[in-house]
Scaffold this motif. Structure first.
Motif, short mmCIF file in Angstrom:
data_model
loop_
_atom_site.label_atom_id
_atom_site.label_comp_id
_atom_site.label_asym_id
_atom_site.label_seq_id
_atom_site.Cartn_x
_atom_site.Cartn_y
_atom_site.Cartn_z
N SER A 198 0.23 -5.16 1.39
CA SER A 198 -1.73 -4.92 0.43
C SER A 198 -3.20 -4.60 1.55
N ARG A 201 -2.40 -0.49 3.02
CA ARG A 201 -2.59 -0.11 2.27
C ARG A 201 -4.42 0.40 2.07
N ARG A 259 2.46 -12.20 -3.55
CA ARG A 259 2.13 -10.81 -3.25
C ARG A 259 0.99 -10.38 -4.10
N GLU A 263 -3.17 -9.21 -3.27
CA GLU A 263 -3.66 -7.28 -3.09
C GLU A 263 -4.91 -7.39 -4.08
#
Length: 518
Positions: A198, A201, A259, A263
Motif C-alpha cells: 500500500s 503504490r 492490510r 492502505e
C-alpha cells in the motif's frame, strides 16, 4: 553511490533472493549430486575470479571492464540459480562469496577486504548497503523486483531532517527502548507482505510505515489506546471511517486489519503531505496532533517547516516527541549496521494452517512452544489472524494464516501426543475448581482422549444445556471456551455485536453450536 556501484550491489542480490526461496537439502547426497555441487562451486569460483579481474580493469579505466563485470555477474547468478535446484547445495556458501564481492565493489576499489573493520568508516548518513538484502527476502516477486531496481530505496533520507532531535530519538530507541524496537521489527516482518504494498503504490517510503507502526503499536495488530485509537496504525474511529475503515458486515472493525490499516494510513499521509508542502514532519504532526491543528499552524506560519520555533511550539509536547521518534525508528530501519543494530532474522514464508481438531490460538501458542523464537508464536498468530480473539474456540477445519514453520510445529506437537494433551488440559482448566468448599481438594485426573470429561471430577461431561445465564465477571469468550463453541457463532445466535461482545450478568444466552459444559 555511483550508478555503477549500485549496479554491482543490486544485480547479484536480486538473483540471490529469488533463488533462496527454493529449499535445499543438506543431508547426505549421492555421488551424482556431489558431482553437481562440485561443478556449481567451480563455476562460482571461476565467476569470482573473472569479476575480480574486471574490477581491476575498471580501476584502470579499461573500457572492457564494465562488460567483463556484467558477464561475471551473470555467471554468478546462473550458479546461484543452479545451486537452488541442486540437492545438497548450500546457497549460504555462495552468499558469503557475494558479500566479499560487494565489499570489493565499494567505491570502485579492486583491493579485497574481508576484514570486520568494514563497518569502522561507515557514515550514519550513508545508505546501509545491507538494507535491501535483509528486508527483501519475503516480498512478493513483483514488488521485490521493483524494489531492487529502484534506486530510491533510501529517498526517505532526503525527505527528512537528520538533526539533534532525531539523534536523541535514535539514542532512546537504542537504549531503554531497544527491546520495543526489535519487537516492532519482528512483528512487522510477519505483516510486511500485507502492509508494504500500500505504501509502495502510494509512493511513500517503507521506512515511514515502519516508523509509525513502531511508535504507535509496536506492531501489535490488536493494540487499542485509552483514547480509542485502534489497530497497528492506531486510527481513531472517525478518522478511520473517512478512509474506509470501520465495522464491516461481519461485525469486525477493519482498523485491526493490517492490510486495510496500511492502505488507509498511506492515503491519509498523502492527503496531509499534499496540504503541507510534502513535509513528512508536518504530516506526522498531523497524524499525532490533529490534521486541523497542523494545517492552521502551517498556514499561519507562512509555510515554514516543523522545526521552526514558531511552528514547533504550537504543537503539544506529545507531538513534539512523536515526530522525531517516528523518524528515528525509520532511520534505524534503513541504517541498522551503522549503529551496531542487528534486527532478528525471521522465517515468514506464508502457509495456511487447517485445524485438524477444535482449539484456540491460546491453545496453539502452548503446544507450538517457542522453537526458533524468543517469545513463541502467540503474537504472530494473533497478528496474522486479526478477526479471531486469542481465546475464541475455533472448530476443526478452520484455516488460519500462518508460516511454514508454524505449520510444521502444529503437525508435530498440536494434533496428538503429550504436548497436545497438555495444552488442551491447560485450556480447559477452571481456577474455581481448586477452591475447597466441602471436603478435600480432588486430584485432577488425566484428560481422557476418547470420552470428554470434566477437569474437576474426571466424570463424563453432561449434555450441553440449551440456555445459560451469564455470571458476574464472565465474558462471551470465556463462556464460549467453557462450552467449547465459537465466540462468533455464540455472538450471532444471541445478536451480540463484535468486536466488544458486550454481555451482562443474568443475561440468558442460547448455546447453539456448543458441545458440553464443564
Amino acid at each position: 553511490m555511483t550508478f555503477l556501484a549500485a549496479t554491482w550491489r543490486i544485480a547479484p542480490i536480486a538473483c540471490l533472493f529469488a533463488c533462496l526461496a527454493v529449499p535445499t537439502d543438506a543431508a547426505a547426497v549421492s555421488r551424482r549430486d556431489q558431482a553437481g555441487i562440485d561443478a556449481i562451486n567451480g563455476r562460482m569460483a571461476a565467476a569470482e575470479e573473472r569479476y575480480r579481474a574486471a574490477l581491476v580493469k575498471i580501476g584502470n579505466s579499461d573500457p572492457d571492464g564494465q562488460k567483463e563485470s556484467d558477464a561475471a555477474l551473470e555467471d554468478m547468478e546462473d550458479a546461484v540459480a543452479a545451486c537452488g535446484q541442486q540437492r545438497g547445495c548450500q546457497v549460504s556458501t555462495l552468499l558469503a562469496t557475494y558479500k566479499r564481492l560487494l565489499k570489493l565493489a565499494a567505491d570502485g576499489e579492486a583491493a579485497a577486504s574481508d576484514s570486520d573493520d568494514f563497518d569502522d568508516d561507515i557514515d550514519p548518513n550513508d545508505a546501509d548497503p545491507d538494507h535491501i538484502g535483509t528486508l527483501a527476502a519475503d516480498v512478493p516477486e513483483a514488488a521485490r523486483a521493483a524494489s531492487l531496481l529502484d534506486d530510491k530505496t533510501h529517498r526517505f533520507d532526503a525527505m527528512v531532517q537528520y538533526n539533534p532531535a532525531v539523534q536523541a530519538g535514535i539514542r532512546r530507541w537504542l537504549t531503554d527502548m531497544r527491546g520495543q524496537l526489535l519487537d516492532s521489527y519482528e512483528n512487522y516482518e510477519y505483516l510486511r507482505q500485507a502492509m508494504w504494498p500500500s505504501f509502495e503504490r502510494a509512493g511513500l517510503p517503507e521506512a515511514l510505515l515502519f516508523g509509525i507502526m513502531a511508535k504507535e503499536s509496536n506492531g501489535k495488530v490488536h493494540a487499542t489506546s485509552r483514547a480509542g485509537a485502534a489497530g497497528p496504525m492506531q486510527f481513531m474511529y472517525a478518522t478511520g471511517k473517512r478512509f474506509g475503515l470501520g465495522v464491516d458486515a461481519t461485525g469486525f472493525d477493519t482498523r485491526y486489519d493490517p492490510r486495510a490499516a496500511a492502505e488507509a494510513s498511506a492515503a491519509y499521509l498523502n492527503e496531509r503531505m499534499g496540504q503541507l508542502n510534502n513535509s513528512i514532519e508536518l504530516a506526522l504532526a498531523a497524524y499525532n496532533g490533529g490534521e486541523g491543528r497542523a494545517l492552521r499552524v502551517y498556514q499561519g506560519s507562512g509555510g515554514r517547516g516543523f522545526w521552526n520555533a514558531d511552528v514547533y511550539d504550537q504543537f503539544p509536547s506529545e507531538t513534539q516527541d512523536y515526530v522525531p521518534m517516528v523518524i528515528a525508528a525509520a532511520w534505524l530501519f534503513l541504517h541498522p549496521r551503522q549503529y551496531g543494530l542487528s534486527f532478528p532474522l525471521v522465517s515468514t514464508r506464508s502457509e495456511g494452517l487447517r485445524l485438524q481438531k477444535p482449539g484456540s490460538i491460546y491453545e496453539l501458542a502452548i503446544c507450538l512452544g517457542n522453537s526458533g523464537t524468543r517469545d513463541g508464536y502467540l503474537r504472530t498468530l494473533r497478528n496474522l489472524n486479526p478477526r479471531y480473539q486469542a481465546d475464541s474456540w475455533l472448530p476443526a477445519g478452520t484455516t488460519l494464516n500462518a508460516t511454514s514453520q508454524i505449520a510444521k510445529l502444529y503437525d508435530r506437537y498440536c494434533v496428538t501426543g503429550a504436548r497436545a494433551t497438555l495444552a488442551q488440559t491447560l485450556m480447559q482448566s477452571d481456577a474455581g475448581t481448586a477452591i475447597v468448599r466441602t471436603g478435600a481438594i480432588q486430584q485432577l485426573p488425566d484428560v481422557a482422549t476418547t470420552v470428554p470429561t470434566t477437569v474437576a471430577t474426571g466424570r463424563p461431561m453432561p449434555a450441553t444445556p440449551r440456555h445459560y445465564s451469564v455470571q458476574r465477571g464472565e465474558t462471551l469468550t470465556s463462556i464460549a471456551r467453557k462450552f467449547q463453541c465459537s465466540t462468533g457463532d455464540l455472538a450471532e445466535a444471541n445478536n451480540v455485536r463484535a468486536p466488544r461482545y458486550a454481555i451482562r450478568p443474568g443475561q440468558r444466552l442460547k448455546l447453539e453450536g456448543c458441545r458440553a459444559a464443564q
